[in-house]
Design a protein around this motif. Sequence first.
Motif, PDB file in Angstrom:
ATOM      1  N   MET A 301      47.402  48.216  35.230  1.00  0.00           N
ATOM      2  CA  MET A 301      47.559  46.796  35.597  1.00  0.00           C
ATOM      3  C   MET A 301      47.264  45.890  34.417  1.00  0.00           C
ATOM      4  N   GLY A 302      47.991  44.764  34.373  1.00  0.00           N
ATOM      5  CA  GLY A 302      47.786  43.772  33.330  1.00  0.00           C
ATOM      6  C   GLY A 302      46.540  42.935  33.571  1.00  0.00           C
ATOM      7  N   PRO A 303      46.130  42.136  32.572  1.00  0.00           N
ATOM      8  CA  PRO A 303      44.887  41.352  32.671  1.00  0.00           C
ATOM      9  C   PRO A 303      44.862  40.381  33.853  1.00  0.00           C
ATOM     10  N   ALA A 304      45.955  39.655  34.055  1.00  0.00           N
ATOM     11  CA  ALA A 304      45.971  38.657  35.130  1.00  0.00           C
ATOM     12  C   ALA A 304      45.842  39.326  36.500  1.00  0.00           C
ATOM     13  N   MET A 305      46.538  40.431  36.692  1.00  0.00           N
ATOM     14  CA  MET A 305      46.462  41.123  37.973  1.00  0.00           C
ATOM     15  C   MET A 305      45.077  41.731  38.185  1.00  0.00           C
ATOM     16  N   ARG A 306      44.503  42.259  37.104  1.00  0.00           N
ATOM     17  CA  ARG A 306      43.154  42.819  37.223  1.00  0.00           C
ATOM     18  C   ARG A 306      42.159  41.737  37.633  1.00  0.00           C
ATOM     19  N   ASP A 307      42.280  40.574  37.042  1.00  0.00           N
ATOM     20  CA  ASP A 307      41.361  39.483  37.355  1.00  0.00           C
ATOM     21  C   ASP A 307      41.484  39.083  38.829  1.00  0.00           C
ATOM     22  N   LEU A 308      42.724  39.035  39.344  1.00  0.00           N
ATOM     23  CA  LEU A 308      42.943  38.671  40.740  1.00  0.00           C
ATOM     24  C   LEU A 308      42.309  39.707  41.680  1.00  0.00           C
ATOM     25  N   LEU A 309      42.541  40.992  41.390  1.00  0.00           N
ATOM     26  CA  LEU A 309      42.004  42.034  42.249  1.00  0.00           C
ATOM     27  C   LEU A 309      40.473  42.090  42.192  1.00  0.00           C
ATOM     28  N   ILE A 310      39.914  41.842  41.028  1.00  0.00           N
ATOM     29  CA  ILE A 310      38.447  41.833  40.919  1.00  0.00           C
ATOM     30  C   ILE A 310      37.858  40.726  41.794  1.00  0.00           C
ATOM     31  N   LYS A 311      38.487  39.559  41.783  1.00  0.00           N
ATOM     32  CA  LYS A 311      38.026  38.472  42.658  1.00  0.00           C
ATOM     33  C   LYS A 311      38.157  38.860  44.133  1.00  0.00           C
ATOM     34  N   LEU A 312      39.278  39.493  44.479  1.00  0.00           N
ATOM     35  CA  LEU A 312      39.505  39.899  45.869  1.00  0.00           C
ATOM     36  C   LEU A 312      38.476  40.940  46.307  1.00  0.00           C
ATOM     37  N   PRO A 348      51.882  32.912  36.031  1.00  0.00           N
ATOM     38  CA  PRO A 348      52.560  33.876  35.152  1.00  0.00           C
ATOM     39  C   PRO A 348      53.514  34.772  35.936  1.00  0.00           C
ATOM     40  N   GLU A 349      54.514  35.268  35.264  1.00  0.00           N
ATOM     41  CA  GLU A 349      55.505  36.141  35.913  1.00  0.00           C
ATOM     42  C   GLU A 349      54.854  37.374  36.519  1.00  0.00           C
ATOM     43  N   GLU A 350      53.804  37.860  35.844  1.00  0.00           N
ATOM     44  CA  GLU A 350      53.097  39.047  36.326  1.00  0.00           C
ATOM     45  C   GLU A 350      52.504  38.836  37.715  1.00  0.00           C
ATOM     46  N   LEU A 351      52.189  37.575  38.022  1.00  0.00           N
ATOM     47  CA  LEU A 351      51.507  37.272  39.280  1.00  0.00           C
ATOM     48  C   LEU A 351      52.420  36.632  40.325  1.00  0.00           C
ATOM     49  N   GLU A 352      53.701  36.495  40.023  1.00  0.00           N
ATOM     50  CA  GLU A 352      54.591  35.803  40.949  1.00  0.00           C
ATOM     51  C   GLU A 352      54.662  36.498  42.312  1.00  0.00           C
TER      52      GLU A 352
END
Length: 400
Positions: A301-312, A348-352
Motif C-alpha cells: 500500500m502507498g503512503p496515503a492509503m496506509r495513513d487512512l487505514l491506520i486512522k481507521l 489524491p488519485e490513490e485515495l479516490e
Amino acid sequence: MVEYNEFLWLAQSPDSEERGQAAYMAASAYLSHSGPADEHAALYAVLFRFLEDPSVKVRAALAYGLLHSAEAPRPIIMALLHDSGVIARAVLQYSPVLIDADIMPVVRQGEPDLLIAIGQRQTLSVRLVDALIARDHRQMTLKLLARADISIGSASIDRLVATQGTDAQMRGALLRRQDLPAGARLLLVQLAMEAMRGARIVKGAVAPERLNRLLRDSVDTAISAIGEREAINPSTGYAAELIASDRLNMRVLLHAMVTGHVMFFANCVAELSQSPRDKVFTVLEAGSRSAINALLVRCGMGPAMRDLLIKLIGHARAADLADDAAARHLVVTTLTESLIADHAGNIPEELEEAFAYLSEQNVALARKAAEGVMSAFAQEAGQRRMVVPDWDETLALPAA
C-alpha cells in the motif's frame, strides 16, 4: 398370547386380512424371540411362506412387522425390496438392514418415487446423497438440501451452484446450508444480486445509479461477512481465494473494518503481507503506528492509503463498529472530513476509490441514523412551533 394352532388357522385363512394379521404376528414373534432354537427356525421358515403370499396386503403386513428392525432377516428384506411399489418404498425409507450397496442400484435406475423414499431415510451417507443429487430430480434435491443432518460432497455442491445457481428456490436452499463452502456462498450471493438487478419491480422503483450503489454495498457486506465467519478456520483459504481471483480491493478492506469484520480484515492483511496470522492480530490489536505502517508496507500500500487505514484501525480499537451504527457513522464522517482537510479538498488519485466509498457510506449511514428521529422529536416537542421563513419563489427549483 396366541396358540400356534390358532396362528396356523389364521395363516391358512382364505381371508387376506387374517393372513396379514398372522404375517405381522410371525414377524413380531421372530424379532422378539428368546425361546428354543427350533421355535425360532419355524418362525423364520414361516416368514418365507408369507413372502410368497399372492396378496399385497399380506406381504405389506410382513414388511410392516420387520421394517424398523436391524435384526430383520436380510433375505426377507431384500425380497421385499423388489416387491410392489408401496412395499419397496417403505423398505427403502425405513429398513436399517439395507446398506449403501443395496440402495445404489435403485438410486441409479429407480423411479422418482423410489428416489424420494431413499431421500427420507433417517441416515444417508455422503455417497448416497451425491448419487441422489446426480439424478437431477429437483424436488428431491430441494428436500436433501433442507436436511441439516446430512452432509453433501463438495463436488455435488459445486455442480449445483454452477448449474442451478440461477434458480431462486434452489439458490435459497443452498444458502441456508451451514456447510456451504465460502466461495460457493459468495458466488450465490452475487447471482442473487444480479437477479435482483434484473427484476422489473426493483428496476422500476430505484434509480439505476443508486441501485448499483446498493447492490455493490450489499456484495461488499457479503464478502466481509462470509470472511468473518470463515476467519475461525483460516485453512479454508477464503482470503487467499479472493486475492487470487482479484476480488479483494481497497473498498472491500475498508468495508470490512467499517462493518466491524476485523477478523476477516486481519486475515486479508496476513495474506497480502505474507505474515503469520497471530502476529498480524497482535499488531492490529495493540501495535504502534510504526508497526502497523510496516505491516501495511508489506501489503504493497502507498503512503496515503496506509495513513487512512491506520486512522481507521485506531477508531476501530475505541468503538464497537460491528454493532454500534452510531459509532460507525461517526467514524466514517470523521475519516471523510479528515481526508478533505488533510488534502485541502484535492483528494489524491490513490485515495479516490476509498473516498468515494466513505462518501457513499456517509450518506447511507446518515439515512439510517435519521430514520424516526423527527417523529420521536415531534412527540416530545408537543405544541412547540417550527420557525419557518416566508416562502421565496426565487428559491424554487427551475425543473420543479
